[in-house]
Enzyme design. Structure first.
Site, mmCIF file in Angstrom:
data_model
loop_
_atom_site.group_PDB
_atom_site.id
_atom_site.type_symbol
_atom_site.label_atom_id
_atom_site.label_comp_id
_atom_site.label_asym_id
_atom_site.label_seq_id
_atom_site.Cartn_x
_atom_site.Cartn_y
_atom_site.Cartn_z
ATOM 1 N N ARG A 19 -2.929 -4.511 -1.645
ATOM 2 C CA ARG A 19 -2.337 -4.149 -0.350
ATOM 3 C C ARG A 19 -0.829 -4.424 -0.372
ATOM 4 N NH1 ARG A 19 -3.585 -3.592 5.218
ATOM 5 N NH2 ARG A 19 -2.500 -4.991 6.648
ATOM 6 N N HIS A 75 -5.923 -8.250 -1.737
ATOM 7 C CA HIS A 75 -4.729 -8.343 -0.900
ATOM 8 C C HIS A 75 -3.478 -8.098 -1.729
ATOM 9 C CE1 HIS A 75 -3.908 -9.061 3.280
ATOM 10 N NE2 HIS A 75 -2.846 -9.780 2.980
ATOM 11 N N HIS A 88 -0.478 -3.255 11.003
ATOM 12 C CA HIS A 88 0.150 -4.479 11.509
ATOM 13 C C HIS A 88 0.429 -4.341 12.995
ATOM 14 C CE1 HIS A 88 1.784 -5.652 7.257
ATOM 15 N NE2 HIS A 88 0.556 -6.078 7.466
ATOM 16 N N LYS A 115 -8.198 -4.835 12.753
ATOM 17 C CA LYS A 115 -8.314 -6.012 13.604
ATOM 18 C C LYS A 115 -8.307 -5.604 15.071
ATOM 19 C CE LYS A 115 -6.224 -9.334 10.420
ATOM 20 N NZ LYS A 115 -5.133 -10.334 10.229
ATOM 21 N N TYR A 164 7.793 -7.310 3.446
ATOM 22 C CA TYR A 164 7.841 -6.458 2.258
ATOM 23 C C TYR A 164 9.260 -6.005 1.943
ATOM 24 C CZ TYR A 164 2.841 -6.444 2.880
ATOM 25 O OH TYR A 164 1.535 -6.843 3.031
ATOM 26 N N ARG A 169 -7.293 -3.425 4.209
ATOM 27 C CA ARG A 169 -7.821 -4.755 3.951
ATOM 28 C C ARG A 169 -9.209 -4.631 3.331
ATOM 29 N NH1 ARG A 169 -5.692 -4.651 9.218
ATOM 30 N NH2 ARG A 169 -3.869 -6.018 9.540
#
Length: 352
Positions: free
Chosen positions: A300, A297, A323, A223, A332, A199
């Protein structure tokens, strides 16, 4: 530990975001004192106990303020009506917060023009809040556990074709060949973004010590302050080495107070800003005729899609992207199926 209410720099916000921030600030200021304390406790929980980013905390708290404002009859346009009778106990601040109230709040959001995606996100924020309030003992039950929101529309992410990505990086490498510090930095940023799929916030948070050239991996803090190790290839290694050998030292020499540890620097020597990364990615892609515009993004998305098309395991791609759940990565697979269908339609004699 004191947590200040998360805020955005007004200069960086769109008019719509700026208006919402002012409206939510008015609502928050007009909430009863016990509700204000509860919001503050929840904000500290998100920032300290869960370690969420400032942006995520701001979004979650904003949604809770919106919910409590609806519960107490507070609006941004008429905050004076919001000051309800002061409650003597914290629990009073959530009196009436039940499933019917949550549904009415979501219906009000839909009626005011909010998208299905926005409503779904706010419903998720409400469920997180009511679960926390139940654990804290402020709510006797958890009404959010039974809240069902409209399913968010998940459009397929835009991705660049492999050859298009190659053209973008080739053009970037040509600019870096002139050995200008900013051109070297921009090329290294593009190569590393595409090679790792990190990211933009993760890239800007990298320090020089996070790169391990001997193993060709980078340590990334994602995250929730979760660390993961992501590999990168030879082109990215070469670009980052060139930046560290020639580009970064030149910027450091010309800066009054350079950010010593940061991997990527702005022209004044501070840590590279995400807005600058977004701009340079758009500029790099826009410089190649015929390539659909995209941002960090999009790189990504492209990295993930190209990995899957190359035979990578979905679980491995999940780990690389950071994730939390496999369901997020599965989008995806829809992209690759759509591209396979397009190839089939073009190539198979009996496709039509």
């Amino acid at each position: 530990m004191t947590i200040r209410p998360a805020s955005l720099s007004v200069k960086t916000m769109s008019p719509k975001d700026r208006h919402r921030r002012v409206e939510l600030s008015s609502v928050r200021a007009a909430l009863p004192e016990d509700a204000l304390r509860l919001v503050g406790d929840y904000e500290r929980h998100l920032a300290v106990e869960r370690g969420l980013s400032q942006h995520t905390v701001r979004a979650y708290v904003g949604d809770v303020v919106s919910l409590l404002g609806f519960l107490h009859g507070v609006t941004g346009t008429n905050p004076g009506s919001a000051v309800a009778e002061s409650a003597t106990e914290t629990q009073r601040s959530l009196d009436g917060l039940n499933l019917a109230c949550l549904r009415a709040w979501l219906a009000d959001l839909l009626g005011s023009g909010a998208s299905r995606t926005t409503v779904a996100r706010r419903a998720a924020a409400a469920r997180t809040f009511t679960a926390w309030a139940r654990r804290k003992g402020v709510l006797a039950g958890d009404p959010g556990a039974r809240l069902v929101a409209p399913r968010a529309q998940r459009p397929l992410p835009a991705v660049l074709k492999t050859e298009e990505m190659g053209e973008v990086l080739l053009a970037s490498a040509s600019g870096a060949a002139e050995l200008q510090p900013v051109a070297l930095r921009d090329h290294a940023v593009l190569e590393l973004l595409y090679a790792t799929g990190v990211r933009v916030s993760e890239l800007c948070g990298l320090d020089v010590g996070d790169i391990e050239f001997d193993r060709r991996v980078v340590r990334v803090i994602g995250k929730g302050d979760k660390e993961r190790v992501v590999p990168f290839g030879v082109p990215a290694e070469r670009a980052v080495r060139d930046w560290l050998d020639s580009g970064r030292p030149a910027i450091v020499r010309g800066a009054r107070k350079p950010e010593n540890g940061a991997l990527f620097l702005g022209i004044r020597g501070g840590r590279l800003d995400p807005r600058t990364v977004r701009r340079l990615v758009h500029d790099a892609i826009g410089a190649v005729p015929g390539v659909t515009d995209s941002g960090p993004h999009g790189l990504r998305h492209s990295a993930a899609t190209h990995l899957l098309e190359g035979g990578a395991d979905l679980r491995a791609v999940q780990e690389l992207l950071g994730h939390a759940t496999l369901a997020t990565t599965q989008i995806y697979t829809h992209v690759t199926v759509e591209r396979l269908k397009a190839i089939h339609d073009q190539a198979h004699p009996r496709a039509r």
